[in-house]
Design a protein around this motif. Structure first.
Motif, PDB file in Angstrom:
ATOM      1  N   ALA A  11      40.638  49.761  38.342  1.00  0.00           N
ATOM      2  CA  ALA A  11      40.437  50.082  39.763  1.00  0.00           C
ATOM      3  C   ALA A  11      41.513  49.418  40.613  1.00  0.00           C
ATOM      4  O   ALA A  11      42.160  50.077  41.446  1.00  0.00           O
ATOM      5  N   GLY A  32      41.941  36.720  35.714  1.00  0.00           N
ATOM      6  CA  GLY A  32      42.014  36.653  34.249  1.00  0.00           C
ATOM      7  C   GLY A  32      40.689  36.265  33.614  1.00  0.00           C
ATOM      8  O   GLY A  32      40.654  35.530  32.622  1.00  0.00           O
ATOM      9  N   VAL A 173      42.049  32.853  41.059  1.00  0.00           N
ATOM     10  CA  VAL A 173      40.794  33.364  41.630  1.00  0.00           C
ATOM     11  C   VAL A 173      40.966  33.480  43.138  1.00  0.00           C
ATOM     12  O   VAL A 173      41.329  32.500  43.795  1.00  0.00           O
ATOM     13  N   PHE A 322      31.992  51.231  39.083  1.00  0.00           N
ATOM     14  CA  PHE A 322      32.251  52.388  38.215  1.00  0.00           C
ATOM     15  C   PHE A 322      31.399  52.426  36.945  1.00  0.00           C
ATOM     16  O   PHE A 322      31.444  53.411  36.208  1.00  0.00           O
ATOM     17  N   PRO A 324      29.704  52.779  33.553  1.00  0.00           N
ATOM     18  CA  PRO A 324      30.235  53.201  32.246  1.00  0.00           C
ATOM     19  C   PRO A 324      31.352  54.243  32.341  1.00  0.00           C
ATOM     20  O   PRO A 324      31.835  54.711  31.316  1.00  0.00           O
TER      21      PRO A 324
END
Ligand SMILES: Cc1cc2nc3c(=O)[nH]c(=O)nc-3n(C[C@H](O)[C@H](O)[C@H](O)COP(=O)(O)OP(=O)(O)OC[C@H]3O[C@@H](n4cnc5c(N)ncnc54)[C@H](O)[C@@H]3O)c2cc1C
Length: 361
Positions: A11, A32, A173, A322, A324
């Motif tokens: 995305a 990460g 982050v 989103f 699956p």
């Protein structure tokens, strides 16, 4: 315009690529985390066989049809390796009546969606010719437009293309600030922020109800077998099989709602994957189990993605939820979100995907 994209799964990577192609000054931040869904995703792009017939299907079908265009854009940006390939898909079953129903549904859809290609019925021998590891009693409905993608390689390709177009990648982050984002000691200012943090989105935006749903998925090797052209196999369950070049077969996956971020291969998960895989494809019994991947699907309460700006922070946009289907839906959804972020017109009604549709506002 400066845009920060938080998260670089499919995305975020696809949004960053579209933003960079449109001339935005893009910074992508990624933490990460372990369990990135895009790194574990199976890679089936075959929405026409699914049972849902709502906005989720419409976005998935439109995005599957958009894939060749995305591949061409990547090539234009100097990235020739998207990993997307059309290899066909098969819904398999020993129940002829069930396959009759599937054939009717998929044929109707294929008439409206040329990307689905041709729909045909295969007897068990014909199905095994295409996927030799299959059980001998399974017939199939074959859809020639079915595709597969390697999420890891596509993610890399999208980020490489975004960087070619000037994007910068920051590791760490991110937290939202009133004017942008903070990563470690660095304050990043931006005109827009796109939060594409997958199952972790709630850590940045507690009001956005996306929860991690763990998926465990097995990777097998069939030494000496050329699996590159084997089609995707979809039995009448949430499990499936698909193959990649290099004698690799992938079988998945568990759908563990309520898992939290528990990044482990469990005994029950492993058994579930193996039981389903070997029931459908006993020919895998002698395959090497190479690895089991674990990913956290970003699941929304109604199964539809969350796309667009927040009501009280129009500079913050969301691209997540989103579940699956993100490897199928996210490429086109990311394009929509990139257009929204830049104030460009979007060619689809995004009302059903409003991020704050659950708050009752
Ligand atoms: C086992 C499995 C099989 C699947 N099979 C298919 C399939 O066959 N077909 C299909 O279409 N879809 C499939 N999916 C679904 C698909 O993989 C996901 O919907 C999709 O990858 C979600 O992408 P995403 O970018 O939203 O999230 P992710 O890929 O999880 O990426 C989120 C990113 O955000 C980063 N991040 C999070 N918080 C922060 C922060 N605060 N700061 C910076 N970075 C942050 C993370 O490090 C991560 O890189 C599957 C998923 C799984 C788990």
């Amino acid at each position: 315009m400066r845009v920060i994209v938080i998260g670089s799964g499919i995305a975020g990577a696809a949004t960053a690529h579209q933003l960079a192609r449109r001339g935005a000054d893009v910074v992508v931040v990624d933490a990460g985390h372990a369990g990135v869904a895009t790194e574990a995703g199976a890679g089936i792009v075959c929405p026409w066989t699914g049972r849902r017939d709502d906005e989720e299907y419409r976005l998935a079908a439109a995005s599957a049809a958009y894939y060749p265009d995305l591949v061409a854009q990547l090539a234009e940006d100097g990235v020739g390796e998207s990993s997307f390939e059309v290899i066909g898909g098969m819904v398999v079953s020993a129940d002829d009546a069930l396959l009759d129903g599937v054939q009717r549904r998929v044929t109707g859809r294929a008439e409206a969606e040329p990307a689905a290609g041709a729909v045909s019925r295969l007897d068990p021998a014909q199905a095994r010719e295409l996927f030799p590891a299959l059980a001998p009693d399974l017939g199939a409905v074959h859809v020639s437009g079915g595709g597969r993608v390697d999420g890891r390689r596509l993610r890399r390709a999208l980020l490489d293309a975004a960087v070619t177009r000037g994007a910068r990648i920051v590791h760490g982050v991110a937290r939202l600030t009133p004017r942008g984002a903070r990563v470690g000691d660095e304050d990043l200012a931006a005109d827009r922020i796109v939060v594409a943090a997958g199952a972790w989105t709630g850590e940045l935006l507690p009001a956005v109800p996306v929860a991690p749903q763990r998926g465990q998925i097995g990777h097998f090797e069939l030494p000496g077998t050329d699996t590159a052209r084997w089609p995707v196999v979809m039995p009448a369950s949430s499990h499936y099989l698909l193959a990649f070049p290099g004698s690799r077969v992938v079988a998945g996956a568990t759908r563990e709602t309520g898992s939290g971020f528990d990044y482990r291969v469990t005994a029950a998960g492993q058994r579930e994957v193996l039981d389903h895989a070997l029931a459908v494809a006993p020919g895998l019994a002698e395959a090497t189990l190479v690895e089991t991947r674990v990913g956290f699907r970003p699941a929304s309460p109604d199964g539809l993605p969350l796309l667009g700006a927040l009501d009280d922070r129009p500079d913050v946009l969301v691209a997540t939820g989103f579940g699956p289907g993100g490897l199928t839906q996210a490429p086109l959804a990311a394009r929509f979100v990139a257009c929204l972020a830049l104030g460009e017109e979007v060619s689809a009604d995004l009302t059903p995907y409003r991020p704050e549709r659950f708050t009752g506002r």
